[in-house]
Design a protein around this motif. Structure first.
Motif, PDB file in Angstrom:
ATOM      1  N   LEU A 179     -78.321 -49.722 -59.399  1.00  0.00           N
ATOM      2  CA  LEU A 179     -78.233 -49.169 -60.663  1.00  0.00           C
ATOM      3  C   LEU A 179     -79.049 -47.721 -59.562  1.00  0.00           C
ATOM      4  CD1 LEU A 179     -80.211 -50.672 -63.739  1.00  0.00           C
ATOM      5  CD2 LEU A 179     -77.642 -49.735 -63.585  1.00  0.00           C
ATOM      6  N   LEU A 180     -78.361 -46.542 -59.700  1.00  0.00           N
ATOM      7  CA  LEU A 180     -77.666 -45.034 -58.876  1.00  0.00           C
ATOM      8  C   LEU A 180     -78.483 -44.391 -59.122  1.00  0.00           C
ATOM      9  CD1 LEU A 180     -77.710 -45.334 -55.442  1.00  0.00           C
ATOM     10  CD2 LEU A 180     -75.218 -44.302 -55.854  1.00  0.00           C
ATOM     11  N   CYS A 181     -79.737 -43.293 -58.598  1.00  0.00           N
ATOM     12  CA  CYS A 181     -80.256 -42.524 -58.887  1.00  0.00           C
ATOM     13  C   CYS A 181     -79.742 -41.340 -57.696  1.00  0.00           C
ATOM     14  CB  CYS A 181     -81.289 -42.330 -59.357  1.00  0.00           C
ATOM     15  SG  CYS A 181     -81.698 -40.955 -59.655  1.00  0.00           S
ATOM     16  N   ALA A 182     -79.399 -40.271 -57.496  1.00  0.00           N
ATOM     17  CA  ALA A 182     -79.649 -39.208 -56.661  1.00  0.00           C
ATOM     18  C   ALA A 182     -80.790 -38.267 -57.047  1.00  0.00           C
ATOM     19  CB  ALA A 182     -78.261 -38.315 -56.374  1.00  0.00           C
TER      20      ALA A 182
ATOM     21  N   GLU B  57     -74.317 -31.973 -61.143  1.00  0.00           N
ATOM     22  CA  GLU B  57     -73.195 -31.993 -60.040  1.00  0.00           C
ATOM     23  C   GLU B  57     -73.238 -32.763 -58.628  1.00  0.00           C
ATOM     24  OE1 GLU B  57     -75.040 -27.823 -60.132  1.00  0.00           O
ATOM     25  OE2 GLU B  57     -74.649 -29.289 -61.192  1.00  0.00           O
ATOM     26  N   ASP B  58     -74.607 -32.145 -58.417  1.00  0.00           N
ATOM     27  CA  ASP B  58     -75.503 -32.992 -56.965  1.00  0.00           C
ATOM     28  C   ASP B  58     -75.266 -34.821 -57.794  1.00  0.00           C
ATOM     29  OD1 ASP B  58     -75.387 -30.497 -55.474  1.00  0.00           O
ATOM     30  OD2 ASP B  58     -77.419 -30.012 -56.169  1.00  0.00           O
ATOM     31  N   GLY B  59     -75.751 -34.886 -58.332  1.00  0.00           N
ATOM     32  CA  GLY B  59     -75.767 -36.584 -59.127  1.00  0.00           C
ATOM     33  C   GLY B  59     -74.671 -37.052 -58.665  1.00  0.00           C
ATOM     34  N   ARG B  60     -73.587 -36.220 -59.124  1.00  0.00           N
ATOM     35  CA  ARG B  60     -71.788 -36.840 -59.691  1.00  0.00           C
ATOM     36  C   ARG B  60     -71.451 -36.477 -58.035  1.00  0.00           C
ATOM     37  NH1 ARG B  60     -68.927 -36.520 -63.261  1.00  0.00           N
ATOM     38  NH2 ARG B  60     -69.952 -35.439 -64.789  1.00  0.00           N
TER      39      ARG B  60
ATOM     40  N   TYR C 210     -73.137 -39.373 -56.095  1.00  0.00           N
ATOM     41  CA  TYR C 210     -72.571 -40.972 -56.027  1.00  0.00           C
ATOM     42  C   TYR C 210     -71.129 -40.699 -56.106  1.00  0.00           C
ATOM     43  CZ  TYR C 210     -70.587 -44.434 -60.341  1.00  0.00           C
ATOM     44  OH  TYR C 210     -70.473 -45.158 -60.991  1.00  0.00           O
ATOM     45  N   ALA C 211     -69.877 -41.005 -56.660  1.00  0.00           N
ATOM     46  CA  ALA C 211     -68.987 -40.027 -55.987  1.00  0.00           C
ATOM     47  C   ALA C 211     -68.771 -40.930 -54.346  1.00  0.00           C
ATOM     48  CB  ALA C 211     -68.152 -39.475 -56.516  1.00  0.00           C
ATOM     49  N   TYR C 212     -70.247 -40.195 -53.729  1.00  0.00           N
ATOM     50  CA  TYR C 212     -70.118 -40.170 -52.085  1.00  0.00           C
ATOM     51  C   TYR C 212     -70.197 -41.301 -51.851  1.00  0.00           C
ATOM     52  CZ  TYR C 212     -71.102 -40.186 -47.090  1.00  0.00           C
ATOM     53  OH  TYR C 212     -71.794 -40.113 -45.731  1.00  0.00           O
TER      54      TYR C 212
ATOM     55  N   PHE D  22     -69.620 -42.115 -64.432  1.00  0.00           N
ATOM     56  CA  PHE D  22     -70.858 -40.718 -64.352  1.00  0.00           C
ATOM     57  C   PHE D  22     -71.143 -40.515 -65.732  1.00  0.00           C
ATOM     58  CE2 PHE D  22     -72.877 -36.599 -63.134  1.00  0.00           C
ATOM     59  CZ  PHE D  22     -73.839 -37.520 -62.165  1.00  0.00           C
ATOM     60  N   ALA D  23     -72.594 -40.231 -66.286  1.00  0.00           N
ATOM     61  CA  ALA D  23     -72.887 -39.936 -67.091  1.00  0.00           C
ATOM     62  C   ALA D  23     -71.886 -40.113 -68.783  1.00  0.00           C
ATOM     63  CB  ALA D  23     -72.237 -38.263 -67.310  1.00  0.00           C
TER      64      ALA D  23
END
Length: 147
Positions: A30-33, A100-103, A106-108, A125-126
């Motif tokens: 489970l990942l959170c930026a 937008e930063d989280g996406r 996460y993609a990175y 995502f989302a």
């Protein structure tokens, strides 16, 4: 970034009733930026979690990594890991990265994981996701990496 690792026998993610990601034995991540996170932070977190020795060896000791055992990764975005509950009964998510930063992060993270690990599945995502898992142990490890 914050990650909550769960060692699993199996895990899956459904969106609108359809399975979008699924693994057998491995790690549910489970990942959170968070605000201020960078690709370098994501790289360090990924490197650490791939080498974390939380799987049992032949003697039953946690001495093997997900890479050592050939386990899968199921990476699911979860901004609620950034919840701050110190100021009342309603969580604040002000430390979570902007969507937008989280996406992007996460993609990175997922792209980097796919370059170095053979089995990487994801949630969406989302999305409103339904996560199912069989926690092995249970073993649940919180990780936080800052810049």
């Amino acid at each position: 970034m914050i990650a909550l690792l769960q060692r699993v026998s199996e895990a899956s993610v459904r969106v609108e009733g359809a399975v979008v990601g699924q693994i057998g034995a491995g790690l549910l991540v489970l990942l959170c930026a968070e605000k201020g996170d960078t690709e370098a932070v994501a790289d360090r977190l990924l490197g650490k979690l791939l080498k974390l020795r939380i799987f049992s060896d032949a003697a039953g000791k946690m001495n093997l990594s997900v890479q050592d055992v050939g386990g899968g990764l199921l990476v699911v975005s979860q901004f609620t890991l950034a919840a701050d509950v110190a100021g009342g009964n309603r969580p604040s998510f002000t430390q979570a990265a902007a969507p937008e930063d989280g996406r992007r992060l996460y993609a990175y993270f997922v792209a980097q994981a796919q370059k170095v690990h053979p089995v990487v599945q994801t949630g969406r995502f989302a999305a409103d996701m339904k996560v199912s898992l069989i926690n092995d142990g249970p073993v649940t490890i919180p990780m936080r990496r800052s810049a």
